[in-house]
Design an enzyme around this catalytic site. Structure first.
Site, PDB file in Angstrom:
ATOM      1  N   ASP A  17     -23.515   0.303  -1.045  1.00 57.68           N
ATOM      2  CA  ASP A  17     -23.032  -0.628  -2.060  1.00 57.68           C
ATOM      3  C   ASP A  17     -24.232  -1.098  -2.864  1.00 57.68           C
ATOM      4  OD1 ASP A  17     -20.520  -0.427  -0.828  1.00 57.68           O
ATOM      5  OD2 ASP A  17     -21.000  -2.069   0.548  1.00 57.68           O
TER       6      ASP A  17
ATOM      7  N   ASP B 282      -7.458  -3.390  -0.396  1.00 62.73           N
ATOM      8  CA  ASP B 282      -8.418  -4.415   0.008  1.00 62.73           C
ATOM      9  C   ASP B 282      -7.672  -5.648   0.497  1.00 62.73           C
ATOM     10  OD1 ASP B 282     -10.258  -2.622  -0.870  1.00 62.73           O
ATOM     11  OD2 ASP B 282     -11.046  -3.854  -2.498  1.00 62.73           O
TER      12      ASP B 282
END
Length: 235
Positions: free
Chosen positions: A123, A8
């Protein structure tokens, strides 16, 4: 099932957020060095997320993503990808697959044009779909969203339980199993994975792959061992 390490990106660094909160970030340093470490340990895929791009609504680390795509393994890229043009640019930079959110414009067109090169991000926080870098909560149930997106042509989902992401508290197996059953297409699982027992449970739930982040960076899990055990699947 295969295990995919997460990389990330925030401010050009490799970070891990806790429950998607930018104020609770753990900084791990150079993302390219970490990615090379994962490749050396046998990773067949990398899961790269442009966190700055996710918050801005457009990719913010194109050059860095391109460097990561040049490391010799397949790369799955997400974060801020909202348009057909964003998808085409990521693929041109070397990505093998692009993860788009449910807020992407012309999503149906993208799914039809790029097919298996596109996965749709699901998500969710307490089963409810979140958008815009997890900052916007919707009332839409994640399983209902999967059904609708499947009708639009989605061929793969990346499911992240936001409340568990970065917490090492274990995956949301109940929702994962329901998604696998109802979606009818491969599901990649992320969020909360901390142990090999968690990975075994994710495999039993029917996930195609498991994305692992903090447990690898903190040394709780050994990627070389994991890829030896979970390295024969197709993703």
């Amino acid at each position: 099932m295969i295990v995919i390490p997460a990389v990330d990106l925030r401010g050009g660094r490799a970070v891990r957020l806790v429950q998607g909160n930018p104020g609770r970030a753990r900084d791990y340093g150079d993302p390219v060095e970490w990615a090379r470490r994962w490749v050396d340990a046998g990773a067949r895929w990398l899961h790269v997320v442009d966190l700055d791009g996710a918050l801005a609504g457009r990719p913010a680390h194109r050059d860095l993503v391109a460097r990561l795509c040049g490391l010799g393994v397949a790369v799955q890229v997400g974060g801020g990808v909202r348009t057909v043009e964003d998808i085409a640019a990521a693929l041109a930079a070397g990505a093998s697959r692009v993860v788009v959110g449910t807020a992407a414009t012309r999503l149906g067109e993208a799914l039809g044009r790029f097919g298996p090169a596109v996965a749709v991000a699901l998500d969710a926080r307490r089963r409810r779909v979140a958008l815009s870098g997890w900052t916007e909560q919707t009332p839409l149930d994640v399983v209902d969203a999967a059904r609708r997106l499947r009708e639009q042509g989605a061929v793969r989902f990346v499911y992240t339980d936001i409340g568990r992401d970065g917490t090492l508290s274990g995956p949301n197996l109940e929702v994962l199993a329901e998604l696998v059953t109802c979606a009818g297409v491969p599901v990649v699982a992320a969020g909360g994975i901390a142990t090999e027992e968690d990975l075994e449970a994710v495999e039993r739930a029917g996930a195609e792959a498991a994305i692992v982040g903090r447990a690898l960076y903190d040394g709780r899990l050994d990627l070389r061992r994991l890829t030896q055990r979970w390295g024969a699947g197709v993703c």
